[in-house]
Write a protein that holds these residues in place. Structure first.
Motif, mmCIF file in Angstrom:
data_model
loop_
_atom_site.group_PDB
_atom_site.id
_atom_site.type_symbol
_atom_site.label_atom_id
_atom_site.label_comp_id
_atom_site.label_asym_id
_atom_site.label_seq_id
_atom_site.Cartn_x
_atom_site.Cartn_y
_atom_site.Cartn_z
ATOM 1 N N LYS A 117 1.826 6.756 15.018
ATOM 2 C CA LYS A 117 1.527 8.038 14.383
ATOM 3 C C LYS A 117 1.134 9.103 15.400
ATOM 4 O O LYS A 117 1.327 10.297 15.147
ATOM 5 C CB LYS A 117 0.424 7.866 13.343
ATOM 6 C CG LYS A 117 -0.900 7.395 13.905
ATOM 7 C CD LYS A 117 -1.932 7.289 12.813
ATOM 8 C CE LYS A 117 -3.283 6.857 13.380
ATOM 9 N NZ LYS A 117 -4.304 6.767 12.318
ATOM 10 N N HIS A 335 -3.548 -7.988 9.129
ATOM 11 C CA HIS A 335 -3.328 -6.551 8.980
ATOM 12 C C HIS A 335 -4.563 -5.907 8.368
ATOM 13 O O HIS A 335 -5.245 -6.506 7.515
ATOM 14 C CB HIS A 335 -2.105 -6.265 8.095
ATOM 15 C CG HIS A 335 -0.849 -6.931 8.571
ATOM 16 N ND1 HIS A 335 -0.099 -6.443 9.614
ATOM 17 C CD2 HIS A 335 -0.221 -8.060 8.156
ATOM 18 C CE1 HIS A 335 0.935 -7.226 9.818
ATOM 19 N NE2 HIS A 335 0.889 -8.213 8.944
ATOM 20 N N ALA A 337 -6.123 -1.903 6.913
ATOM 21 C CA ALA A 337 -5.859 -0.528 6.484
ATOM 22 C C ALA A 337 -7.158 0.034 5.921
ATOM 23 O O ALA A 337 -8.094 -0.717 5.593
ATOM 24 C CB ALA A 337 -4.735 -0.464 5.444
ATOM 25 N N SER A 339 -8.723 3.237 3.260
ATOM 26 C CA SER A 339 -8.554 4.339 2.322
ATOM 27 C C SER A 339 -9.720 5.299 2.520
ATOM 28 O O SER A 339 -10.845 5.028 2.083
ATOM 29 C CB SER A 339 -8.511 3.815 0.879
ATOM 30 O OG SER A 339 -8.426 4.883 -0.042
ATOM 31 N N GLY A 382 2.138 -6.827 5.222
ATOM 32 C CA GLY A 382 1.378 -5.642 5.574
ATOM 33 C C GLY A 382 0.767 -4.975 4.371
ATOM 34 O O GLY A 382 1.106 -5.281 3.214
ATOM 35 N N HIS A 384 -0.959 -0.852 3.393
ATOM 36 C CA HIS A 384 -1.202 0.499 3.880
ATOM 37 C C HIS A 384 -1.806 1.328 2.764
ATOM 38 O O HIS A 384 -1.464 1.167 1.584
ATOM 39 C CB HIS A 384 0.084 1.157 4.375
ATOM 40 C CG HIS A 384 -0.153 2.471 5.058
ATOM 41 N ND1 HIS A 384 -0.417 2.573 6.401
ATOM 42 C CD2 HIS A 384 -0.186 3.735 4.578
ATOM 43 C CE1 HIS A 384 -0.600 3.835 6.728
ATOM 44 N NE2 HIS A 384 -0.464 4.566 5.633
ATOM 45 N N ALA A 436 5.947 -0.621 7.416
ATOM 46 C CA ALA A 436 5.255 0.542 7.975
ATOM 47 C C ALA A 436 5.270 1.661 6.945
ATOM 48 O O ALA A 436 6.071 1.657 6.003
ATOM 49 C CB ALA A 436 5.901 1.007 9.281
ATOM 50 N N TYR A 437 4.369 2.626 7.151
ATOM 51 C CA TYR A 437 4.262 3.768 6.246
ATOM 52 C C TYR A 437 4.121 5.035 7.086
ATOM 53 O O TYR A 437 3.321 5.078 8.026
ATOM 54 C CB TYR A 437 3.057 3.625 5.319
ATOM 55 C CG TYR A 437 3.029 4.626 4.193
ATOM 56 C CD1 TYR A 437 3.591 4.327 2.964
ATOM 57 C CD2 TYR A 437 2.444 5.873 4.353
ATOM 58 C CE1 TYR A 437 3.572 5.236 1.929
ATOM 59 C CE2 TYR A 437 2.423 6.791 3.331
ATOM 60 C CZ TYR A 437 2.987 6.469 2.117
ATOM 61 O OH TYR A 437 2.975 7.396 1.093
ATOM 62 N N ASP A 439 2.921 8.687 6.817
ATOM 63 C CA ASP A 439 2.149 9.579 5.949
ATOM 64 C C ASP A 439 2.733 10.981 5.912
ATOM 65 O O ASP A 439 2.668 11.659 4.880
ATOM 66 C CB ASP A 439 0.701 9.640 6.440
ATOM 67 C CG ASP A 439 -0.045 8.338 6.190
ATOM 68 O OD1 ASP A 439 -0.060 7.884 5.038
ATOM 69 O OD2 ASP A 439 -0.592 7.772 7.152
#
Length: 726
Positions: A117, A335, A337, A339, A382, A384, A436-437, A439
């Motif tokens: 990113k 993994h 993540a 929020s 994963g 995300h 994967a993400y 954004d």
């Protein structure tokens, strides 16, 4: 639940008696299926009906005790019906659709995919090509690193934005630093392969986690410093090692950085702060560190996960020994993540579900993200959390993806990788290996051994709230962060954050609205109509508060000055109306006849106390608001009609655009060199907006630099003089 909507009251009462006669007034799975099976008249086999009712039972059983009461069942039925009939707001989570895919050719099977990113690039690691870098915007090729640059298989990678370095970790126990030309500027040998790399922009350091549970912190110098270092010189990182705490941490032979440690072990050998080389030698992880991340709201907090099934939170501002164990999985954790809006830490491992931990409450029992009706069948690859939304995305190795709402810990959408939108072909992927993400683009990227599938978020346009006629005007209200749109006689108010319609005022006036403006406080709006009417309305309910004397033709512009409580409107009848919007005062109605018809544009400057109008005959007049009948400036050109006017707020000038594509910049008071002695406006510059007529480019009429001389009749303050002169 649709099969229960058409049932009579007698049938519903009989079903309620089934719940009442059960032990504890709750039904188990077999009795629940037996009670609802007679009412389930879908065109399915008996086995399929039982499967559907079992899924319904799992959805109703929110507490997971394998029993359902009548209150639980009826509440779920009502909630399900309301959710289907309720219009979909912007904050509701919509599904993702597969729109395209990228096929990785000539590189062998894809082993891993990472989205950087900080660089906005997608890195694909395959068997034949260690690192293939793609642009995430259009999946175009950016660069390919050949196998000759590495002696082992790729393990991890990261990008350092401050030094523009691409960092790689490979199985040959080396960490390499590449510059923007992808030349290897530094290479360092390590004792174990590093499984994860993370750049911490808050502290400007690079962190890595190795196979033996160590956390390394690398002080990254500039690129110029790398070029003077020999490739075999060690970097001397600060090592956070998971060693045996029973052994003396200051024994000179155990120092990993210098074989001859100058520290004297006879003087306080167990004080960890005294050792200059290995001050952070503690036992944290016993197996490979698979992932690490930094909390966005607390940049000094780092979270690591390992194959020893532990999740640990580090405080980088304090001593490294002050760590907090967030929790443990049954198996290894791979993994992480986070929020940020809801402050939940998400983790996945080799289980078929994800955990949601409260990040600021250590030891709290986690929430399990598991769909009872249609769960994941294999381990997850994963997880995300989409930025600034309650969306949580999980994907397993069979290509089953789930979209969760973190506010309710409930799965809202389930879809499969490979269903192409607008195509009858559906590609069934092989075993999924990476997820994967992005954004920035709201895209989910999923890769198997050959392809990378792109899933885009459905923005959720609702045709039910669209206007039948075109939208004539759009105004933004910064006070409440809303948009006001005008279509015919109707006015709609849209919430910017939610993207949904909040108010709809129908038939606000008797004719079509042609002009609209908001007051400075965002509580009222002023409208001008096709028949010449001018009125003020409440923004909350659309009710008319006051109606002013109308024009004789269509109102083209309307403006309001809150400081002087004035409403200014112009019309095709060639008149400018200036009235007071105060209710307690007697309305002041002034007619300023411009002697020219068809006023189509207007603008107001509160700093200069000027109000300008433009006509279809290319005449521009500037009025003094303090003395409304006084025409300060005037000008006339050979261009076609005026289209729009706007002031340059910090300068004594305004811009006028014309029908023939010409744009002119005119100077106004308080400086005499910006207009002629006869009161005519001075054109400072002009250019064509049409690219085909740009051969002459700019035509400048700016004269010499005369000393600033304010107009005595102008109410503009002297504070505006330095800004205007600039």
């Amino acid at each position: 639940m649709e099969f229960l909507l058409d049932r009579s009251d007698a049938e519903l009462n009989a079903l309620r008696e089934e719940f009442a006669n059960a032990p504890d007034r709750r039904l188990t799975v077999p009795r629940f299926i037996a009670a609802l099976l007679p009412y389930y008249d879908a065109d399915l086999s008996d086995t399929q009906k039982r499967i559907q009712l079992t899924r319904l039972f799992r959805a109703v059983d929110v507490d997971g005790d394998q029993k359902v009461s009548w209150d639980d069942f009826s509440s779920y039925a009502i909630e399900d019906k309301l959710r289907q009939s309720r219009p979909l707001p912007h904050e509701a989570i919509r599904p993702y659709k597969c729109t395209d895919y990228y096929e990785h050719r000539n590189g062998g099977s894809v082993q891993k995919m990472v989205h950087l990113k900080h660089w906005d690039k997608l890195v694909i690691s395959s068997r034949k090509l260690p690192y293939t870098i793609l642009n995430t915007s259009n999946m175009s090729h950016y660069h390919t690193m050949l196998p000759s640059a590495f002696d082992g298989a790729p393990v991890a990678c990261e990008y350092v934005p401050t030094a523009r370095l691409f960092v790689t970790s490979t199985a040959d126990m080396c960490i390499r630093f590449f510059d923007h030309n992808f030349d290897c500027v530094a290479r360092y040998h390590i004792d174990k392969s590093h499984m994860s790399l993370r750049w911490h922009g808050f502290s400007g350091t690079l962190f890595s986690g190795s196979r033996d549970g160590c956390i390394h912190q690398w002080e990254v110098p500039a690129v110029q410093e790398y070029r003077v270092l020999p490739s075999d010189k060690p970097l001397e990182p600060i090592v956070w090692r998971g060693c045996d705490p029973k052994k003396c941490p200051h024994e000179p032979k155990k120092c990993p950085l210098e074989p001859k440690c100058s520290y004297d072990p006879k003087k306080c050998p167990h004080e960890p702060k005294r050792c200059p080389h290995d001050p952070k030698k503690i036992h944290v992880h016993s197996k490979a560190v698979m992932d690490m991340m930094f909390l966005p709201n607390i940049p000094s907090r780092m979270v690591t996960c390992s194959l020893d099934s532990r999740i640990v939170m580090w405080d980088l501002d304090r001593d490294v020994r002050e760590i907090t164990e967030v929790g443990c999985h049954d198996n290894g954790v791979c993994h992480l993540a986070y929020s940020e809006p809801y402050q939940f830490l998400l983790s996945t491992g080799y289980e078929t579900y994800a955990y949601a931990w409260i990040s600021n409450v250590p030891g709290h029992k986690p929430y399990k993200l598991e769909d009872g009706s249609h769960p994941h069948r294999t381990s997850l690859v994963g997880v995300h959390a989409a930025a600034r939304t309650p969306q949580i995305v999980t994907c397993d190795r069979r290509g089953l993806m789930k979209l969760w709402d973190i506010r309710m810990f409930r799965c809202v959408h389930t879809f499969t990788v490979g269903a192409m939108e607008g195509s009858q072909m559906q590609y069934y992927p092989r075993e999924i290996n990476s997820f994967a993400y992005v954004d920035k683009l709201q895209q989910i990227l999923v890769s198997d051994s050959r392809r990378v599938f792109i899933h885009e978020y459905n923005e959720g346009a609702d045709p039910k709230v669209a206007d039948a006629n075109g939208i004539q005007l759009v105004r933004y209200n910064p006070t409440v962060n809303t948009f006001v749109t005008v279509s015919g006689r109707d006015i709609k108010i849209w919430d910017v954050n939610l993207g949904c319609l909040t108010n709809h005022f129908r038939d606000v006036v008797d004719s079509d609205i042609t002009a609209l403006t908001l007051d400075d406080f965002g509580r009222r709006f002023f409208v001008g109509t096709h028949e010449g009417g001018v009125s003020v309305h409440n923004l909350q309910d659309g009710k008319m508060l006051k109606q002013f004397e109308a024009h004789e033709a269509q109102v083209t512009e309307i403006m309001q000055w809150q400081g002087r409580n004035l409403v200014l409107s112009v019309s095709l009848d060639g008149r400018v109306h200036i009235v007071s919007d105060q209710f307690q005062e007697t309305p002041v109605f002034l007619k300023i006849t411009a002697n020219y018809t068809d006023i189509v544009a207007a603008a107001i400057s509160k700093n200069l106390s000027l109000f300008i109008t433009g006509t279809q005959g290319c005449q521009i007049f500037a009025f003094d608001i303090t003395i409304p009948r006084r025409i300060v400036h005037a000008c006339e050109t050979n261009d076609l009609g005026v289209v729009s006017l706007t002031f340059l707020d910090q300068l004594p000038a305004f811009v006028a655009s014309y029908v023939n594509g010409k744009v002119r910049i005119w100077g106004t008071r308080p400086y005499q060199h910006m207009w002629r002695s006869d009161g005519q406006l001075q054109c400072l510059a002009w250019f064509y907006n049409n690219p085909e007529m740009q051969h002459k480019r700019w035509r400048r009429y700016a004269a010499k630099q005369y000393p600033a001389s304010p107009d005595p009749a102008s109410p503009a303050t002297a504070a505006a003089a330095p800004r205007a002169a600039a």
